[in-house]
Design an enzyme around this catalytic site. Structure first.
Site, PDB file in Angstrom:
ATOM      1  N   ALA A 129      13.676   6.670  10.557  1.00  0.00           N
ATOM      2  CA  ALA A 129      13.487   5.248  10.862  1.00  0.00           C
ATOM      3  C   ALA A 129      12.065   4.816  10.546  1.00  0.00           C
ATOM      4  CB  ALA A 129      13.814   4.985  12.333  1.00  0.00           C
ATOM      5  N   GLU A 365      14.372   3.330  -0.586  1.00  0.00           N
ATOM      6  CA  GLU A 365      13.396   4.381  -0.953  1.00  0.00           C
ATOM      7  C   GLU A 365      12.532   3.957  -2.138  1.00  0.00           C
ATOM      8  OE1 GLU A 365      14.840   8.442  -0.641  1.00  0.00           O
ATOM      9  OE2 GLU A 365      16.240   7.778   0.909  1.00  0.00           O
TER      10      GLU A 365
HETATM   11  C1  LIG Z   1      21.633   0.947   2.136  1.00  0.00           C
HETATM   12  C2  LIG Z   1      20.240   1.005   2.689  1.00  0.00           C
HETATM   13  C3  LIG Z   1      19.860   2.092   3.478  1.00  0.00           C
HETATM   14  C4  LIG Z   1      18.584   2.140   4.038  1.00  0.00           C
HETATM   15  N1  LIG Z   1      18.253   3.183   4.840  1.00  0.00           N
HETATM   16  C5  LIG Z   1      17.048   3.208   5.442  1.00  0.00           C
HETATM   17  C6  LIG Z   1      16.729   4.244   6.379  1.00  0.00           C
HETATM   18  O1  LIG Z   1      17.535   5.150   6.639  1.00  0.00           O
HETATM   19  N2  LIG Z   1      15.517   4.221   6.984  1.00  0.00           N
HETATM   20  C7  LIG Z   1      14.604   3.252   6.725  1.00  0.00           C
HETATM   21  O2  LIG Z   1      13.522   3.289   7.306  1.00  0.00           O
HETATM   22  N3  LIG Z   1      14.872   2.240   5.848  1.00  0.00           N
HETATM   23  C8  LIG Z   1      16.072   2.187   5.212  1.00  0.00           C
HETATM   24  N4  LIG Z   1      16.386   1.175   4.342  1.00  0.00           N
HETATM   25  C9  LIG Z   1      15.413   0.111   4.098  1.00  0.00           C
HETATM   26  C10 LIG Z   1      14.754   0.228   2.725  1.00  0.00           C
HETATM   27  O3  LIG Z   1      13.875   1.306   2.688  1.00  0.00           O
HETATM   28  C11 LIG Z   1      14.068  -1.125   2.425  1.00  0.00           C
HETATM   29  O4  LIG Z   1      15.104  -2.071   2.227  1.00  0.00           O
HETATM   30  C12 LIG Z   1      13.163  -1.067   1.209  1.00  0.00           C
HETATM   31  O5  LIG Z   1      11.990  -0.323   1.497  1.00  0.00           O
HETATM   32  C13 LIG Z   1      12.751  -2.470   0.747  1.00  0.00           C
HETATM   33  O6  LIG Z   1      12.225  -3.179   1.821  1.00  0.00           O
HETATM   34  P1  LIG Z   1      12.788  -4.635   2.142  1.00  0.00           P
HETATM   35  O7  LIG Z   1      14.256  -4.588   2.181  1.00  0.00           O
HETATM   36  O8  LIG Z   1      12.058  -5.129   3.347  1.00  0.00           O
HETATM   37  O9  LIG Z   1      12.376  -5.522   0.898  1.00  0.00           O
HETATM   38  P2  LIG Z   1      10.929  -6.130   0.586  1.00  0.00           P
HETATM   39  O10 LIG Z   1       9.864  -5.119   0.827  1.00  0.00           O
HETATM   40  O11 LIG Z   1      10.817  -7.458   1.243  1.00  0.00           O
HETATM   41  O12 LIG Z   1      11.062  -6.335  -0.973  1.00  0.00           O
HETATM   42  C14 LIG Z   1      11.975  -7.301  -1.508  1.00  0.00           C
HETATM   43  C15 LIG Z   1      11.796  -7.325  -2.990  1.00  0.00           C
HETATM   44  O13 LIG Z   1      10.481  -7.736  -3.309  1.00  0.00           O
HETATM   45  C16 LIG Z   1      10.047  -7.098  -4.488  1.00  0.00           C
HETATM   46  N5  LIG Z   1       8.846  -6.320  -4.198  1.00  0.00           N
HETATM   47  C17 LIG Z   1       8.490  -5.706  -3.049  1.00  0.00           C
HETATM   48  N6  LIG Z   1       7.320  -5.049  -3.187  1.00  0.00           N
HETATM   49  C18 LIG Z   1       6.928  -5.264  -4.454  1.00  0.00           C
HETATM   50  C19 LIG Z   1       5.814  -4.844  -5.236  1.00  0.00           C
HETATM   51  N7  LIG Z   1       4.847  -4.074  -4.710  1.00  0.00           N
HETATM   52  N8  LIG Z   1       5.729  -5.282  -6.515  1.00  0.00           N
HETATM   53  C20 LIG Z   1       6.692  -6.060  -7.062  1.00  0.00           C
HETATM   54  N9  LIG Z   1       7.788  -6.469  -6.393  1.00  0.00           N
HETATM   55  C21 LIG Z   1       7.900  -6.071  -5.113  1.00  0.00           C
HETATM   56  C22 LIG Z   1      11.199  -6.180  -4.934  1.00  0.00           C
HETATM   57  O14 LIG Z   1      12.034  -6.885  -5.836  1.00  0.00           O
HETATM   58  C23 LIG Z   1      11.943  -5.950  -3.656  1.00  0.00           C
HETATM   59  O15 LIG Z   1      13.297  -5.597  -3.850  1.00  0.00           O
HETATM   60  C24 LIG Z   1      17.649   1.107   3.762  1.00  0.00           C
HETATM   61  C25 LIG Z   1      18.031   0.029   2.947  1.00  0.00           C
HETATM   62  C26 LIG Z   1      19.299  -0.032   2.417  1.00  0.00           C
HETATM   63  C27 LIG Z   1      19.671  -1.211   1.553  1.00  0.00           C
END
Ligand SMILES: Cc1cc2nc3c(=O)[nH]c(=O)nc-3n(C[C@H](O)[C@H](O)[C@H](O)COP(=O)(O)OP(=O)(O)OC[C@H]3O[C@@H](n4cnc5c(N)ncnc54)[C@H](O)[C@@H]3O)c2cc1C
Length: 390
Positions: A129, A365
């Site tokens: 998490a 990831e």
């Molecule tokens: C099926 C699934 C399973 C998951 N399992 C886990 C889990 O077990 N444990 C856990 O902790 N998390 C988990 N997650 C969360 C996952 O790690 C996050 O969704 C991921 O890190 C992206 O964060 P966010 O969704 O907040 O998107 P944001 O960080 O808000 O990013 C949204 C979009 O912004 C853009 N963006 C972000 N940063 C940058 C950058 N530096 N440069 C350019 N563009 C950028 C990309 O297009 C990105 O897709 C899971 C997610 C999914 C969908």
């Protein structure tokens, strides 16, 4: 392509490459047998409640000794084989591996003794998490607090998008202990499920998987719940993700191979214009592109896993493999849907399921954009590694 197993597609030619050793080839055979003999479990997992079948899948994998992969190449082969067979087999396996690795790497003897044997047998389940609503890609922004109170920490805040949460017995949670600014103020802690003050709220996602939000409200854990050392949580998370993102590439390859095999079978039997769909030149060209993508993804994943297992710097290869394999898999699955025509859009048909299941791999990831940044930042000031700038 020569296959291993009746129901599963690990490419025998690929496993024969020098990236792999005899134990990997034996593992590939064992995975073939597992997937052949657990077709019923795969089908049941697909139709039942994900958290319920997660436990059954873990016990089945544990009974075959498949939950304690020896190295990253083994982890990748296992993810590819299970993803090919059924999303929820790969899901249960991968979350267990993701949760076990930090305990294996940073745990005290007592933490290891308490959790790892049960996790290897599939009798206990773990989850990792890290993410929060305002801290996904930007891990250093996470806000869940773990406040020291005597011989305990009190957790206040939330985590979200946590895979395997409803079925987990223990969570590896990264929280802010405030020992330093931003990334330096984070600590990893082991929080058993059922700890008072921890609430799990399921989230309904595009592909049916056990994903949930965790609410921490005065949730107390003992001081010896710390995994590694105080202030070391960012390193725990980054080391883990650096390794595991390449396994996401391996899973993507499994999904893509399944889609490609199904589409090829369909194109070869589907009558069109007095011939078969596959005889049309543009259809053939699509399958050629699919084949090239599958081969490129397989080689990038194999190379990155091999680099990791020989102890070489991994981050760049891991990002390249994850970025390419997940983007390529999205294209391959899309091609498969196109080849099936309307039949590929029927709810719960194989192409439709794969279309939903593949989407999240380009986000979790490390989103593709984040991987591109990491790959570009790894280019030396004078050009590619070892290449003089012109
Ligand atoms: C099926 C699934 C399973 C998951 N399992 C886990 C889990 O077990 N444990 C856990 O902790 N998390 C988990 N997650 C969360 C996952 O790690 C996050 O969704 C991921 O890190 C992206 O964060 P966010 O969704 O907040 O998107 P944001 O960080 O808000 O990013 C949204 C979009 O912004 C853009 N963006 C972000 N940063 C940058 C950058 N530096 N440069 C350019 N563009 C950028 C990309 O297009 C990105 O897709 C899971 C997610 C999914 C969908």
């Amino acid at each position: 392509m020569e296959r291993i197993g009746e129901r599963m597609s690990l490419d025998a030619e690929l496993v024969a490459l020098p990236f792999y050793e005899q134990p990997h080839r034996e593992l590939a055979e064992a995975l073939g047998r597992f997937c052949d003999t657990h077709a019923e479990l795969a089908a049941a997992a697909r139709t039942g409640a994900p958290e319920k079948y997660g436990a059954r899948v873990l016990r089945a994998l544990g009974a075959e000794g498949l939950l304690a992969p020896a190295d990253l190449r083994s982890l990748c082969l296992t993810r590819e084989a299970l993803a090919y067979t059924e999303d929820l087999l790969d899901f249960a396996f991968s979350i267990q591996a993701l949760a076990a690795w930090p305990i294996q790497r940073h745990g005290t003897d007592e933490q290891k003794r308490r959790w790892l044997p049960g996790m290897a047998r599939g009798e206990l389940a773990g989850a990792f998490a890290l993410s929060e609503e305002q801290a996904g890609s930007d891990v250093a922004a996470l806000a869940l607090r773990a406040v020291p109170d005597g011989a305990q920490y009190v957790l206040e805040g939330h985590k979200t998008w946590i895979a395997g949460a409803a079925g987990a017995d223990v969570f590896c949670v990264v929280a802010r202990t405030g020992d330093g600014p931003a990334a330096l103020g984070l600590t990893a802690l082991l929080v058993p499920a059922g700890t008072p003050g921890l609430r799990i709220e399921p989230i309904d996602m595009l592909a049916e998987r056990d994903i949930a939000r965790l609410e921490f409200d005065g949730c107390r854990v003992p001081a010896d719940a710390v995994l590694g050392h105080r202030g070391g949580g960012f390193v725990v998370a980054m080391e883990l993700l650096e390794r595991f993102r390449l396994t996401v590439g391996a899973a993507a390859l499994g999904f893509a191979r399944r889609a490609a095999d199904a589409a090829l079978a369909r194109a070869r039997e589907r009558a069109a214009y007095g011939r078969r769909l596959f005889d049309l030149p543009t259809v053939k060209a699509s399958f050629a592109d699919v084949e090239v993508r599958l081969n490129a993804a397989a080689l990038l994943v194999a190379r990155a896993a091999w680099e990791a297992d020989r102890g070489a710097p991994l981050a760049r290869h891991s990002s390249i493999a994850k970025l390419y394999a997940t983007e390529a898999a999205q294209q391959v699955v899309d091609t498969a849907v196109q080849m099936f025509g309307a039949a590929g859009l029927v709810h719960d048909s194989l192409p439709e399921r794969l279309y939903r299941q593949i989407r999240s791999l380009r986000i979790y990831e490390g989103a593709s954009e984040v991987q591109r940044l990491a790959i570009a930042d790894a280019l030396g000031p004078r050009g590619r590694k070892g290449t003089p700038a012109r």
